[in-house]
Each structure stands twice: as structure tokens, then as C-alpha cells.
Scaffold this active site. Sequence first.
Site, PDB file in Angstrom:
ATOM      1  N   GLU A   1       0.821  -1.222   0.000  1.00  0.00           N
ATOM      2  CA  GLU A   1       0.000   0.000   0.000  1.00  0.00           C
ATOM      3  C   GLU A   1       0.848   1.263   0.000  1.00  0.00           C
ATOM      4  O   GLU A   1       0.328   2.369  -0.074  1.00  0.00           O
ATOM      5  CB  GLU A   1      -0.913   0.005   1.237  1.00  0.00           C
TER       6      GLU A   1
ATOM      7  N   TRP B   1       2.885  -6.775  26.267  1.00  0.00           N
ATOM      8  CA  TRP B   1       3.084  -7.262  24.900  1.00  0.00           C
ATOM      9  C   TRP B   1       4.475  -7.855  24.748  1.00  0.00           C
ATOM     10  O   TRP B   1       5.458  -7.278  25.223  1.00  0.00           O
ATOM     11  CB  TRP B   1       2.925  -6.115  23.901  1.00  0.00           C
TER      12      TRP B   1
HETATM   13  P1  ADP Z   1       1.415  -8.236   2.794  1.00  0.00           P
HETATM   14  O1  ADP Z   1       0.788  -7.193   3.675  1.00  0.00           O
HETATM   15  O2  ADP Z   1       0.629  -8.600   1.647  1.00  0.00           O
HETATM   16  O3  ADP Z   1       2.118  -9.340   3.538  1.00  0.00           O
HETATM   17  P2  ADP Z   1       3.528  -6.487   2.072  1.00  0.00           P
HETATM   18  O4  ADP Z   1       4.652  -6.990   1.310  1.00  0.00           O
HETATM   19  O5  ADP Z   1       2.874  -5.276   1.660  1.00  0.00           O
HETATM   20  O6  ADP Z   1       2.579  -7.605   2.027  1.00  0.00           O
HETATM   21  O7  ADP Z   1       3.932  -6.471   3.584  1.00  0.00           O
HETATM   22  C1  ADP Z   1       4.047  -5.340   4.345  1.00  0.00           C
HETATM   23  C2  ADP Z   1       4.360  -5.731   5.745  1.00  0.00           C
HETATM   24  O8  ADP Z   1       5.579  -6.462   5.807  1.00  0.00           O
HETATM   25  C3  ADP Z   1       4.597  -4.550   6.646  1.00  0.00           C
HETATM   26  O9  ADP Z   1       3.395  -4.006   7.090  1.00  0.00           O
HETATM   27  C4  ADP Z   1       5.393  -5.189   7.762  1.00  0.00           C
HETATM   28  O10 ADP Z   1       4.577  -5.876   8.685  1.00  0.00           O
HETATM   29  C5  ADP Z   1       6.220  -6.200   7.041  1.00  0.00           C
HETATM   30  N1  ADP Z   1       7.562  -5.669   6.793  1.00  0.00           N
HETATM   31  C6  ADP Z   1       8.057  -5.134   5.671  1.00  0.00           C
HETATM   32  N2  ADP Z   1       9.343  -4.780   5.829  1.00  0.00           N
HETATM   33  C7  ADP Z   1       9.673  -5.090   7.103  1.00  0.00           C
HETATM   34  C8  ADP Z   1      10.871  -4.959   7.895  1.00  0.00           C
HETATM   35  N3  ADP Z   1      11.981  -4.459   7.414  1.00  0.00           N
HETATM   36  N4  ADP Z   1      10.799  -5.380   9.171  1.00  0.00           N
HETATM   37  C9  ADP Z   1       9.672  -5.896   9.689  1.00  0.00           C
HETATM   38  N5  ADP Z   1       8.547  -6.057   8.997  1.00  0.00           N
HETATM   39  C10 ADP Z   1       8.534  -5.653   7.722  1.00  0.00           C
END
Ligand code: ADP
Length: 542
Positions: A331, A444
Site C-alpha cells: 500500500e 506485549w
Molecule cells: P502483505 O501485507 O501482503 O504481507 P507487504 O509486502 O505489503 O505484504 O507487507 C508489508 C508488511 O511487511 C509490513 O506491514 C510489515 O509488517 C512487514 N515488513 C516489511 N518490511 C519489514 C521490515 N523491514 N521489518 C519488519 N517487517 C517488515
Amino acid sequence: MLGLMQSQELLISSLIDFAERHHGDAEIVSRRVEGDLHRTTYKDVARRSRQVANALDRLDLAFSDRVATLAWNGYRHLELYFGVSGTGRVLHTLNPRLHPDQVVWIANHAEDQVLCFDLSFLPIIKAVHARCTTIKHYIALCDADALPADTGIPGLQSYEAWMGAQPSTYTWPSFDENSASSMCYTSGTTGNPKAALYSHRSTMLHAFAVALPDSLSLSARECIMPVVPMFHVNAWGLPYAAAMTGAKMVFPGPAMDGKSIYELIEAEGVLCAAGVPTIWQMMLTHMEANGLRFNTLKRTVIGGSACPPAMISTFNEKYGVEVIHAWGMTEMSPLGTSCILKSKHLAMSAQEQMKVRLKQGRGIFGVDMKIVDAEGKELPWDGKAYGDLLVKGPWIISDYFKGEGGSPLVDGWFPTGDVATIDPDGYMQITDRSKDVIKSGGEWISSIDVENIAMAHPAVAMAACIGMKHPKWDERPIVAVVKKPGAEVTREELIAFYEGKTAKWQIPDDVVFVDAIPLGATGKMMKTRLRDVLKDYKLPSA
Ligand code: ADP
């Protein structure tokens, strides 16, 4: 009074025009489905993108019609990136790792008109084409003589015959920069997939931001390998940012195993590679087993899920490669933050620097962030308070395609579904995805923290922490672990390994050894599926 500067729409076609004119001889190298290594240049990609544009015009498609791809990273996919969006159609990158039923659902929902696919995915197309009700044209990304006969797919053509017959001159149309350029469905870990619909303007602004020195730092002196698939959020915008800067690009195609990735990095002198942690884990395992070193690689951009500290230090200390931890989501086009040290950090000890590098990084210009508590009240940037992370900016979603799920925004901000802290220097750190956070006795526990400690154990290849129902504490963490090949560790040894590394109540109650952790279509751990696998599991203390 208005400014007196020329008004020109920001359009994706201008990127490939620029790359052709200014960096025409910069190389694009692709491992192909055919097995060979293919070499081309921006000049040729530009010429062939114009042929694609002519070929699309002949298919009688309307402005904004969707042209889908089911393809690996490679030069033909790149030509479609520019050819499709450049004509005003919408490039829809389908994810081939999804279940065929999901591919059908998504293609129908997007109302795709054309589907261009790599031959590796022929079995998927054969299985789904009869149910894809809107697709009128199927194009196989191959030479005419490689086109399989008797596929049963109506009107199937080879890409080379389809676009190769077209003139290489084309005048890219000009239109409103807010027009849709490409779309990508989220992996749909909850509910039906929803699509982010990018615009020319959002893509161009994002490309500028990706190229900045404090984000992914692209330039004409770079050689970059997007291991992150072009079917996953446009390979983090790298194809656009590379064309904007004239960087050489190296595409791994279908060869996504650790050995092939390593060999391609070495053979092509890759300086910067970008991908999710699972890919790098495979590559590091291969390197360790074979005593290999890097000769050219300087940086890896790691994102998509949290990069374990052990991976950052292995890259840094053992191989002299800087890890740029980055965060974003479908997004968000996707880039939100990247973790590059400020000059004041450079005088710090390696241990202190590591604490910063572990974070997901600073917001780049264009992405505004805030963290809020359960009542929506903004929390301080003190590095301690954690809350729901919200973002806004010109390449962040305002609505899903077809208004699916209603407006995602809260007072103009997009809730990311991540829980995070932000420190006084603006470095954001994800504690967890809100649905993965473990609620134990009113406190948490970050599943990422629990996983990171397990991953630092030399016998652990992969670790996933989930919360299990507990009569007294509500939930308690357990960690599912995949051992490295040939390595041994017991449950007791691993639990003892947590001693002194975290608060006692954050130590997992149990370790469960598994052969594999289920991965989703974008290479992320699928905790929902892991929960299914462990549905009969009982906590020792429950
Ligand atoms: P989906 O929501 O379809 O799994 P995305 O590829 O859009 O796909 O994922 C986004 C999510 O991935 C973020 O909201 C986060 O939770 C996680 N994310 C992305 N990069 C990181 C990172 N460097 N560290 C931790 N979580 C990450």
C-alpha cells in the site's frame, strides 16, 4: 500568483526515454527461463518497449485497461513495465506463487484483458485460462519457435512474434499524471486480496525517493540486482529508479536459489542487491558451506520482514557488506523507511551502531509517520513508547481498487497494521505486526524479538514465534525452529540461550522443532498456516 515554470505531467514513459538517451549503453542482464544469460541495454529496452506499445494499440485496448504479467524478473518484463504503462494501460503484476484459484479470482477482479507469462508458468495458465473470464489475449514471453503447440490456450502467441513485428517508433501519449499506471494485490493473508493502484505521479515520486543516497542510493555507477520479484510491489520500485539514474540492472530470472544468486552477483559485479531475508538466508548458507566470499557486493537492501540481527552482523562482519534495513508495504509503493546511519552514529562502537541498524529506519522525505495508542492519541518519539504505526504521503494508498473494504484511512492517515516505536532521531522500529503481537499478562511480547534471539543461535536456520492460549497469562510465546542442516540443538539448550538476552517473562515457554516454516507467496513466514500446523499443540504449562 502561479509559478512560471513549465507544466509537464510526470509519466513513466519519460523514464525509459531518459535512460535511452543518457544511458543507452548501460546493461540489463537477465537469467532467462531458457537457462542462458541474456544481455541487453537501455537503448534496446526502450526500442522494444515502443514495439510493445504498438502491439498493445493493435489489440484494441481502452485507456486504463489492465495488462497482466505472470513473470520472473527479466528484460521482457521490464519492457512491459514501460510499454504497458507508457501507453496509458495498467500493468497488473500477478504473483505466480499464489494458488491458481487465487490467480483466477484476482485476474477476474482486475478485469485483465491481456496476460503475458513466462513459460515456467504455462501449467498455471493451462489450469486457469478457462476460468479467467476477461482475458482475451495470451502472450508467452518467448521466441516464436519456443512456443509450445497444442496448449489449448486460445490465440496463444509468442511475445517475440507479437511485438517483434511492430515498428520501433512510437510517440508516447501525454495524459494526466494521476492516471493509474500499475496495480498489485496484497497477499491476502486475511480475507480476499485487495489491490493497490499506483499512478504515474506516485510511481515517479517514489522512484526519486528510492534513488536518494539515504534510501537505496542508485546512480549511473551502480550495478543493482533486484532479487525482490517484479511481481511483488514492482520490485520495490527499482526498475523505475534504475532507469531514472542509468544504473546497470541484473535480473536473476527463475534461478532464485542461494547458489545461483551468489554466482550471478559475482559474475556481473553486482554492487547492491535487494530482497527479503529468506533469500539471503539461503545465499549465506550456501556461502558458508562452500567457504565463499564476495568480490564486488557492497550493500544489500533487506526488507519485507524483519532482518534478524545475526544476518546483519554476518553480512557486515564476515563479508564486509553493509545491510540497509528497509520497511514498507504494498500500500506504500512500497518504500517507507530505510536504515542508514547519521554522521553522529559513525563515532559509536560497533555494538551501539548495531542497535540502530536493527531498526527499520528513518522515514524518507514524502512519508510522514506517527504512532498512536489504542485511543488514537499520538505517542512520543522516545524510542520506548510503542503503538500503531500510521503513514501518509503522495505514494501511499488512499483507497483500494473498486473501493474494496471501504476507506482504509483514519483522519487521512493509513494504518499500516504494524506496531512500532520511533526514537528521537526518527528511526522507526517495528515491534510486530499487530496481529502477531503476543499478549501475555497484560504486557506485549514482540514475536520479532523472540525470533531474533533464536536466529542468533548457530544451529538455527529459521525461527517463528507465535502466541498460544494460556489460562493464566492469556497468551504465551512458543518458538517453532528449523535447524540448519547437520546442526543439533535441544529444546533446553535453546531456552537456556535466551537467559540474559531478554526479560524472563519474554522467554518462550517452549521450542517446537519443525522441518519447515510455511512461507507465503512473497517469501514471508505465514503464521496463520503455522498455527494450523500446530493446532493440536498444548503448552507444557497450560
Ligand atoms: P502483505 O501485507 O501482503 O504481507 P507487504 O509486502 O505489503 O505484504 O507487507 C508489508 C508488511 O511487511 C509490513 O506491514 C510489515 O509488517 C512487514 N515488513 C516489511 N518490511 C519489514 C521490515 N523491514 N521489518 C519488519 N517487517 C517488515
